[in-house]
Scaffold this active site. Sequence first.
Site, short mmCIF file in Angstrom:
data_model
loop_
_atom_site.label_atom_id
_atom_site.label_comp_id
_atom_site.label_asym_id
_atom_site.label_seq_id
_atom_site.Cartn_x
_atom_site.Cartn_y
_atom_site.Cartn_z
N TYR A 254 7.11 3.36 -5.93
CA TYR A 254 6.04 2.91 -5.03
C TYR A 254 4.87 2.32 -5.81
O TYR A 254 4.11 1.53 -5.26
CB TYR A 254 5.61 3.98 -4.03
CG TYR A 254 5.37 5.36 -4.57
CD1 TYR A 254 4.18 5.70 -5.18
CD2 TYR A 254 6.34 6.36 -4.43
CE1 TYR A 254 3.94 6.97 -5.64
CE2 TYR A 254 6.12 7.63 -4.89
CZ TYR A 254 4.92 7.94 -5.50
OH TYR A 254 4.69 9.20 -5.97
N GLU B 64 0.23 -13.50 9.56
CA GLU B 64 1.67 -13.65 9.72
C GLU B 64 2.31 -14.22 8.46
O GLU B 64 3.40 -13.78 8.05
CB GLU B 64 1.97 -14.58 10.92
CG GLU B 64 1.55 -14.02 12.26
CD GLU B 64 0.09 -14.29 12.65
OE1 GLU B 64 -0.21 -14.14 13.83
OE2 GLU B 64 -0.74 -14.62 11.77
N GLU C 107 -14.53 -16.72 6.18
CA GLU C 107 -13.58 -15.66 5.81
C GLU C 107 -13.05 -15.88 4.40
O GLU C 107 -12.78 -14.92 3.67
CB GLU C 107 -12.43 -15.60 6.80
CG GLU C 107 -12.85 -15.22 8.19
CD GLU C 107 -11.71 -15.25 9.17
OE1 GLU C 107 -11.21 -14.17 9.53
OE2 GLU C 107 -11.30 -16.37 9.57
N LYS D 206 -6.72 -6.53 9.52
CA LYS D 206 -8.00 -6.99 8.99
C LYS D 206 -9.09 -6.13 9.62
O LYS D 206 -9.11 -5.93 10.83
CB LYS D 206 -8.21 -8.46 9.34
CG LYS D 206 -9.52 -9.02 8.87
CD LYS D 206 -9.62 -10.47 9.26
CE LYS D 206 -10.03 -11.27 8.05
NZ LYS D 206 -9.96 -12.70 8.28
#
Length: 122
Positions: free
Chosen positions: A57, A76, A25, A102
């Site tokens: 933004y 997290e 990954e 993901k």
Amino acid sequence: MKATHMYIRLQGMQFYAYHGVLPQENLVGANFYVDLKLKTDFTRAAETDCLEGTVSYADIHAAVKEEMNIPSQLLEHVCQRIAHRLFHDFPSIESIDISLYKENPPMGACAQRIGVEAHYVR
């Protein structure tokens, strides 16, 4: 007339990043999606039509992009880093709802998106 709750939303922000526990990954990377709901008071911007009375933004996106570029093992952890950064850079933000997904994670299951969601208050 007075608004009692005001939010700025950025939904479906897409980033290619290298987050994950597995070594592959971190080498290959994946698509990630971030949704934000930011509570802030933009009364002044609504009344004056001036950017100075709200949170840009475009600036939020730039901050999130910088945090997404820092590889981490856990989503997290990435969420907490993003929230910390936004609270630091934008003092008028009162709370943050963040979702981080993901795309097609390597876990041996058919799933479009897997992720986490958190609510942070200042």
